[in-house]
Structure formats: structure tokens, C-alpha cells
Write an enzyme that holds these catalytic residues in place. Sequence first.
Site, mmCIF file in Angstrom:
data_model
loop_
_atom_site.group_PDB
_atom_site.id
_atom_site.type_symbol
_atom_site.label_atom_id
_atom_site.label_comp_id
_atom_site.label_asym_id
_atom_site.label_seq_id
_atom_site.Cartn_x
_atom_site.Cartn_y
_atom_site.Cartn_z
ATOM 1 N N CYS A 164 7.346 -9.053 -4.543
ATOM 2 C CA CYS A 164 7.392 -9.712 -5.834
ATOM 3 C C CYS A 164 7.593 -11.204 -5.613
ATOM 4 O O CYS A 164 8.158 -11.620 -4.604
ATOM 5 C CB CYS A 164 8.499 -9.218 -6.753
ATOM 6 S SG CYS A 164 8.469 -7.448 -7.037
ATOM 7 N N ARG A 199 2.826 -11.824 -2.264
ATOM 8 C CA ARG A 199 4.132 -11.165 -2.336
ATOM 9 C C ARG A 199 4.103 -9.884 -3.152
ATOM 10 O O ARG A 199 5.070 -9.132 -3.184
ATOM 11 C CB ARG A 199 5.125 -12.113 -2.997
ATOM 12 C CG ARG A 199 5.433 -13.301 -2.152
ATOM 13 C CD ARG A 199 6.873 -13.290 -1.880
ATOM 14 N NE ARG A 199 7.195 -14.081 -0.735
ATOM 15 C CZ ARG A 199 8.306 -13.898 -0.048
ATOM 16 N NH1 ARG A 199 9.139 -12.956 -0.372
ATOM 17 N NH2 ARG A 199 8.567 -14.650 0.973
ATOM 18 N N TRP A 249 5.391 -6.277 -7.224
ATOM 19 C CA TRP A 249 5.073 -5.147 -6.347
ATOM 20 C C TRP A 249 5.935 -4.015 -6.878
ATOM 21 O O TRP A 249 7.162 -4.075 -6.815
ATOM 22 C CB TRP A 249 5.427 -5.481 -4.902
ATOM 23 C CG TRP A 249 5.012 -4.422 -3.929
ATOM 24 C CD1 TRP A 249 3.782 -4.272 -3.355
ATOM 25 C CD2 TRP A 249 5.825 -3.360 -3.407
ATOM 26 N NE1 TRP A 249 3.779 -3.187 -2.522
ATOM 27 C CE2 TRP A 249 5.012 -2.597 -2.521
ATOM 28 C CE3 TRP A 249 7.137 -2.958 -3.590
ATOM 29 C CZ2 TRP A 249 5.479 -1.486 -1.833
ATOM 30 C CZ3 TRP A 249 7.616 -1.837 -2.908
ATOM 31 C CH2 TRP A 249 6.778 -1.125 -2.039
ATOM 32 N N ASN A 295 13.355 -10.055 -8.599
ATOM 33 C CA ASN A 295 12.928 -9.475 -7.311
ATOM 34 C C ASN A 295 14.088 -8.659 -6.783
ATOM 35 O O ASN A 295 15.226 -9.129 -6.825
ATOM 36 C CB ASN A 295 12.656 -10.571 -6.272
ATOM 37 C CG ASN A 295 11.400 -11.319 -6.541
ATOM 38 O OD1 ASN A 295 10.684 -11.011 -7.486
ATOM 39 N ND2 ASN A 295 11.125 -12.315 -5.718
ATOM 40 N N GLY A 296 13.799 -7.492 -6.234
ATOM 41 C CA GLY A 296 14.870 -6.659 -5.687
ATOM 42 C C GLY A 296 14.974 -5.358 -6.461
ATOM 43 O O GLY A 296 14.065 -4.998 -7.214
ATOM 44 N N GLU A 321 -0.362 -2.357 17.836
ATOM 45 C CA GLU A 321 -0.642 -3.432 16.882
ATOM 46 C C GLU A 321 -2.112 -3.405 16.439
ATOM 47 O O GLU A 321 -2.411 -3.615 15.261
ATOM 48 C CB GLU A 321 -0.265 -4.783 17.525
ATOM 49 C CG GLU A 321 -0.597 -6.024 16.725
ATOM 50 C CD GLU A 321 0.061 -6.101 15.349
ATOM 51 O OE1 GLU A 321 0.938 -5.281 15.032
ATOM 52 O OE2 GLU A 321 -0.356 -6.983 14.571
ATOM 53 N N LYS A 374 -3.243 -3.031 12.567
ATOM 54 C CA LYS A 374 -4.115 -4.011 11.902
ATOM 55 C C LYS A 374 -5.300 -3.314 11.259
ATOM 56 O O LYS A 374 -5.632 -3.572 10.112
ATOM 57 C CB LYS A 374 -4.613 -5.003 12.937
ATOM 58 C CG LYS A 374 -4.360 -6.427 12.973
ATOM 59 C CD LYS A 374 -3.338 -7.212 12.260
ATOM 60 C CE LYS A 374 -2.152 -6.588 11.637
ATOM 61 N NZ LYS A 374 -0.879 -7.144 11.911
ATOM 62 N N GLU A 427 -4.210 -1.062 8.181
ATOM 63 C CA GLU A 427 -3.662 -1.693 6.972
ATOM 64 C C GLU A 427 -4.700 -2.467 6.178
ATOM 65 O O GLU A 427 -4.582 -2.593 4.970
ATOM 66 C CB GLU A 427 -2.417 -2.534 7.261
ATOM 67 C CG GLU A 427 -2.632 -3.897 7.853
ATOM 68 C CD GLU A 427 -1.332 -4.671 8.037
ATOM 69 O OE1 GLU A 427 -0.485 -4.671 7.155
ATOM 70 O OE2 GLU A 427 -1.186 -5.286 9.109
ATOM 71 N N HIS A 484 -1.263 14.442 26.092
ATOM 72 C CA HIS A 484 -0.209 15.363 25.665
ATOM 73 C C HIS A 484 -0.332 15.700 24.179
ATOM 74 O O HIS A 484 0.625 16.163 23.573
ATOM 75 C CB HIS A 484 1.166 14.761 25.965
ATOM 76 C CG HIS A 484 1.371 14.534 27.431
ATOM 77 N ND1 HIS A 484 1.640 15.556 28.311
ATOM 78 C CD2 HIS A 484 1.279 13.404 28.170
ATOM 79 C CE1 HIS A 484 1.737 15.071 29.541
ATOM 80 N NE2 HIS A 484 1.515 13.757 29.475
ATOM 81 N N LYS A 541 3.348 -8.840 1.308
ATOM 82 C CA LYS A 541 3.936 -9.602 2.399
ATOM 83 C C LYS A 541 5.438 -9.584 2.187
ATOM 84 O O LYS A 541 5.898 -9.696 1.066
ATOM 85 C CB LYS A 541 3.405 -11.040 2.309
ATOM 86 C CG LYS A 541 3.678 -11.898 3.513
ATOM 87 C CD LYS A 541 2.637 -11.683 4.556
ATOM 88 C CE LYS A 541 2.835 -12.550 5.771
ATOM 89 N NZ LYS A 541 2.066 -12.016 6.910
#
Length: 615
Positions: A2, A27, A74, A100-101, A488, A492, A495, A511, A610
Site C-alpha cells: 500500500c 506498492r 494491496w 498502511n498495515g 533466484e 524471477k 513471479e 532425489h 513491492k
Amino acid sequence: MCGIVACIGTRPAAPLLVEGLRRLEYRGYDSAGVGLLRDGKIETRKRAGRIDALAALLAERPISGTVGISHTRWATHGPPTDMNSHPHLDATGKIAVVHNGVIENHAAIRRDLEARGETFVSDTDTEALARLLGQLYAEAGAHGEAAFLEALRRALRRVSGAYGLAILCADCPDAVFGARKGSPLIVGIGREEHFLASDVNAIVAHTREVAYLADGDLAVVRAHDFEALRMDDREATVAVSRVEHDAAAAEKGDFPHFMLKEIFEQPHTLRNALRGRLNPEDATSVLGGLNMTAAELRGVERIQMAACGTSWHAGLLGEMLIEEFARIPCEVDYASEFRYRNPPFGRNTLFLAITQSGETADTLAALREAKRKGARVLGICNVVGSSIAREAGGGLYLHAGPEIGVASTKAFTSQVTALALLALYLGRLHHLSALEGARLIRDLENLPGQIEEVLAQSERIRAIAQRFRGAASVLFLGRRFNYPVALEGALKLKEISYIHAEGYPAAEMKHGPIALVDERTPSVFLCPRDGMYEKTLNNLEEVRARRGPVIAVATEGDREIAHKAEAVIPIPAAPDHFAPLLANVALQLFAYHAAVALGRDVDKPRNLAKSVTVE
Ligand code: M6R
């Protein structure tokens, strides 16, 4: 998660707020809204979807005024609908809140207020706070700033959870109120105008003078000045500082996406990470920000790191570098797991929080847990003045500039570089020879030029990504220093392209995950000519034997690999410990081009945001 922007001054607020929200859209992009205060009334406009949808609504139904708050969401509590968008109002419509939160006890507050006759209109936790604030302000029986501040304090004492807040009260036309606990909030100091924002990028086009509020601070922001107070009415001490970057640094420039811009910035940002930090004469690094003496650092017996996502992958590679060069036992944990474990801390354990944003809730909580246990705590952060940078006793800034693309790219490279500098410094305090130290310095200095060579392969990588874009699943496999980059590379790709991907240690694959291999499932092998080359090739053959197509990231000039792979991405020859950084840049480009080929929204992938400031 947010974004908040608020302003008060002489200019029309709505366009300023929408422009600020656009800069903060990374955000959260589920919905957006603004609230403006004028002539003793608050008017709001809210829309599910992107900022463009809000801008269209404002064009249809404009609102005017020079005082306003705004929010890009968000979603946590309640789906992304117009009604659940912020701002949220109290029962009288005289108080508007953006938040926010998470208000953790929102359900109890809601039940209590409903029993007193309030009717909620949204599913959000924030509305509970707005209505509670309205009740307490009404109970005060007085109007104006002092009464409102008292009501705000009482409300905040009743809520648990995290918040960054910007609030309007129709009785206080000359002020915007802010409060912070666990979610960042910054005051921007302009000429005849002031701002509140969750992130400097929202306001850096208007001012680079900012004051970072601390947890427990309240702010009263006016056109000509601002006041910072503590929850208990004491004056807060907030220092004004200058933002390092300008607005252009947070713009795309000629690039189609922030992610591509940030990938291409890496030679430059890596040089920034190294600038002033190499001491070739003593074959060591210069790390003033650690705030620890050489004697203290020599006493470190164990290093515990915590991080999330890409930063965790950087930590994993850093762990290998520190163990290799400094010979200090080192371990990186997922911050979200670490905070709830009960890890024993030896007296000489050094804790490192690795984070681009410096605001990731789990990493912040892990840092606090480490502090509580008495560990010495350092931060490896990109965002200056962020919560983790401030709460750590010292650390290293990445100096990578704003990272706007939701997929983290340049931060990873700089985080690994920072950890390599730390490994060099610690190594030189122990057994690492001057010759080995000097070699490491040369290796680091070579990296920016080598990354430029990888970037020059972008078109070739694009063609490969297009060829494989139809895959339902991709495996990323590497050994030793390449294993973190396999993880990584997979993160990438998944996402931003939504192709399922799994990173694995190449030898561990047999395995279990080898069951996934068939002619439709490509495997990306990280197989530079390093100490594990032959071993990795054996694993590659195991995949080929099962008709799995292979994309090899290999040292340029490797003829052998050309016969074993459907596609090869060449990277310059580099020492074993740094070749993965080059391979990683190639995989960033691979993911980027695959996502573009699939028509994905690269900078704003679905469901993500983000900086994850909720647990
Ligand atoms: O700001 P941080 O480095 O603490 O963020 C950690 C993760 O949320 C972040 O790396 C995330 O995994 C990215 N979307 C990865 O590209």
C-alpha cells in the site's frame, strides 16, 4: 505494501496526489482513492483497479481543494472493490483515514461499534479505526486540533497491529495528521507546502527535504510547517535529511519497463556499491558504516542472517562467500521462520538483516528478535532511512538507487557485492592473505564490465525466452555458488511470467524433482567452467537421458556444452564465486523477455507488491 501520499499547501491537491500515487503504484495496485478537505467538508473518490481508473473517475467527477490524502491499496482485509478502497470515513463523514498495515483487533472494535449502532460499509480493518476515532472525537465534546489529537491518541492506544496513517478532520482545515507504528511514514518539507508519504519516491519531485517519523510518532503537517509529537504528548525528535536521488532516478526513461531499466543499471549500481569501499593497498575493504571496531569484528564467531525472497537468495550466496573467504560459520534463515524459532544466540553472534526496502515486516521482526536476544545487529539495506536501516546498529547501504520494478534485480547484485565486501574484510582480519585479498578486489572490479557483456546478449536471450515461453514448468539447476542463483532464476521467472519454475541443487534433483522431467519441461542448467563443471554436466546428462530440453548458462567459448543443450547463454569467464552474479543477470533477462513475450504486466505482476510490510 500500500502507498500513502498526503499534501497540504496552495496547489490543487488532486493532481498532486494522483501523480504521487502513480509513483507509488508498485506498492500495491488493487485499488486507489483520494480524499480532499474543503469548506469544512471531506469528499472522496475511490476506485478498484489501477491509478488510471481513479484518474478517469476524477476526470468525470473532479474534486477541488489544496488539502488531501490518498492511498493505493494491496488488499489484506476484503477484496479489491470500490467500497474497500481507502480513504475510510467515520460515521459523521468528518474524519477520513488512509492506512498502511493491519489493525489486528479490528473485529473486536467493529463488534463493539456495531453494538453501539454503527453500520460499517466496508470489509476493511481500517474502517474500524476510522469509526473508533470518530466516536472518541465525538465523546471529547470539543472541536479542533487539540481535541482531535487527544482522540487520535486514545484511538491508537486501543488498536493493536501496525499502521502508517494519514488523516483528515473536517474541523481542522489547516492540518493533515499522520501516525506511525510499524509502517513507514515520512514528512516532506516543501515551500509553502508539506507532504506525508509512505515512501520518498512519492514526493521527491516536489522536495528532497524529508523527516523520517519513528514508531510511536504523530505528525501535524501544515502548509508552512510541521510538528512531530510522541504518543504521550512529548515533542518527538526528528532530523531533517536530504534524499540522495532525484525524481528522474525513479522514472523509466526510455525503457519500456522499470525492470529492464534496473537490469541495465547494474554495471552502474555495482560500481556505486564498490565506490570508496576498496583498499587495494591493504588488500581489504573499507566498511565505515558497520560501526564496529576491527577488534569487535575479529571476535565474531558466528553470523546469522535473515531475509525474504530475493534478499534471502542473496544471503545464501553471501553465506557461501563469508564461509569461503572469512571462514566464519554463517547461516541465512527465512525471516518469517526465524522470527518464530527460538534460535540460540552465542555471545559472539553477529546478526545481519538483508533487505532492499528496509521495511519487510518479517525481516524487521527477525531483527528485533535478534536484538532482544542480545545480538549485535547490522542491516544491509538499499532504502536510506528505512526502518531496518534505522533500527540496526550499523550496516551497509547498497547505493543502488530506487528499485521500482516489483521483481528485484539490481538489489540482488548489490546485496551480494556488499556481502562479498564483508567477507573480504572479515577474511583479512583472520587468515586471508594479502594476495588472496588483492585477487578478490580485482575480481570485484571486473564485475561491472563483465555484466555489460552479459547485457549485450539481451537479444539472444530474448530469442531463447520466446522459444521456450510456452513451457508450463521450468527447472533451474546449479551447484555450489550457482545454487542460490538457480533459486533466484526460478523466482524471477515465476513471479513475472507466471510459468511454474523450481530452483534446485542440480545433484539433489535426482532425489525427486527429476520425475518432472519430460520433453516439454526445459531445465536451465547453470554450468560455468568452475570447480563443479564436470559434476554439473553429469546432472545435465541425466536430464538429457530423459529427453528434457536443456538451456545452458555457460562460459563463453565452451564448445562442449553447445552439443549438449538446445540453447546456450554465454557469460564471460569469471572466478567460481562471482560467475553466478553474471549468470543471474542472464536469468533476469530470460525472465523479463519470457514475461514480455507472454504479454504480462512485468512491473506489476498479479497478487504482488513491492515491499511486504504485513506478516
Ligand atoms: O525489500 P526486501 O528485500 O526485504 O524484499 C524481500 C522480498 O519481498 C523481495 O525480494 C521479493 O521476493 C521480490 N518480489 C523478488 O523479486
